[in-house]
Design a protein around this motif. Structure first.
Motif, mmCIF file in Angstrom:
data_model
loop_
_atom_site.group_PDB
_atom_site.id
_atom_site.type_symbol
_atom_site.label_atom_id
_atom_site.label_comp_id
_atom_site.label_asym_id
_atom_site.label_seq_id
_atom_site.Cartn_x
_atom_site.Cartn_y
_atom_site.Cartn_z
ATOM 1 N N THR A 2 0.749 -1.049 0.516
ATOM 2 C CA THR A 2 -0.204 0.085 0.137
ATOM 3 C C THR A 2 1.127 0.866 0.282
ATOM 4 N N ASN A 3 0.443 2.679 -0.045
ATOM 5 C CA ASN A 3 1.246 4.281 -0.285
ATOM 6 C C ASN A 3 2.093 3.575 0.789
ATOM 7 N N GLY A 144 5.447 10.989 -3.779
ATOM 8 C CA GLY A 144 4.590 8.501 -4.192
ATOM 9 C C GLY A 144 3.566 10.445 -3.124
ATOM 10 N N THR A 148 -0.777 10.619 -5.536
ATOM 11 C CA THR A 148 -2.365 10.002 -4.780
ATOM 12 C C THR A 148 -3.620 10.686 -4.164
ATOM 13 N N GLU A 153 -4.927 11.526 2.156
ATOM 14 C CA GLU A 153 -3.688 10.758 1.669
ATOM 15 C C GLU A 153 -2.370 11.285 1.440
ATOM 16 N N TYR A 157 0.562 10.056 3.790
ATOM 17 C CA TYR A 157 2.147 8.981 3.064
ATOM 18 C C TYR A 157 2.896 9.805 3.503
ATOM 19 N N ARG A 205 2.499 2.273 -12.737
ATOM 20 C CA ARG A 205 1.678 2.708 -12.420
ATOM 21 C C ARG A 205 0.661 3.638 -12.958
#
Length: 226
Positions: A2-3, A144, A148, A153, A157, A205
């Protein structure tokens, strides 16, 4: 993965690099009162300050990421992030430099940091200043977080990235550096390969090849700002 797991691992592995780079700044922060309790409290406050700054950066990058998702550009940004990370990894592996103007970026930071030390600022404040220090691994975490697509999020993160840096940085701060130069050099040799894995992951991704976890297909929905 997961992130949040990814963010934590970036922080944990990156903290070994950070001990050598910004660790001396942490070691330079004096403990104002004697005793292990005060030492531990000051070092924990310092680490909390860094995490707060990372979360603030998460808000900023989350706002940017939300606009990117609304514009439908998230796939391109993910691929571009991956390519830039691969370029940075290649610069480490093949010893070529990417020109940056870090001296201009670092000058105001060091002025603030020296001012805070001179006036015996709270460790929380000094930690917040340290969290704003330009750093390659912070840039990786921000890359990153921007992907999201949600402010919440993105903050989450960056929080887990900061949390990942705490264990080794806290031990190093208490023991004034527990890893030798030879060990840090070995770890630094591994870091470009980690960056390559991250870069490839971001590219896959963005390509949306319908591979579970690695390259999920487009869901057709936009994450709402929470």
């Amino acid at each position: 993965m997961t992130n949040t797991h990814l963010a934590f691992m970036i922080g944990l592995l990156g903290s070994i690099h950070c001990i050598g780079m910004c660790g001396p700044l942490a070691f330079a922060v004096p403990v104002l009162k004697p005793g292990w309790r005060y030492l531990l409290w000051d070092k924990l406050s310092y680490q909390a300050g860094r995490i707060i700054s990372y979360c603030i950066l998460g808000v900023v990058i989350g706002i940017l990421g939300k606009q990117i998702w609304l514009a439908g550009l998230q796939n391109g940004v993910s691929i571009m992030s991956g390519l830039l990370i691969l370029l940075a990894a290649a610069s480490r592996l093949f010893n070529f430099s990417i020109r940056t103007n870090n001296s201009v970026l670092l000058k105001p930071f060091y002025k603030l940091f020296n001012y805070a030390l001179k006036h015996k600022a709270n460790h929380l404040i000094i930690g917040m200043l340290n969290g704003l220090l330009p750093c390659g691994f912070v840039y990786l975490a921000l890359a990153g977080a921007v992907n999201t697509g949600s402010i919440t999020e993105a903050v989450e993160y960056m929080f887990w990235f900061g949390t990942g840096t705490v264990p080794l940085m806290l031990i190093a701060g208490i023991s004034a550096g527990f890893t030798g130069l030879a060990f840090r050099r070995k770890i630094n040799k591994m870091l470009p390969w980690l960056m390559i894995c991250l870069g490839i992951w971001f590219i896959f991704r963005g390509l949306q090849l319908d591979i579970p976890y690695l390259s999920p297909a487009k869901s057709g929905t936009i994450t709402e700002c929470r």
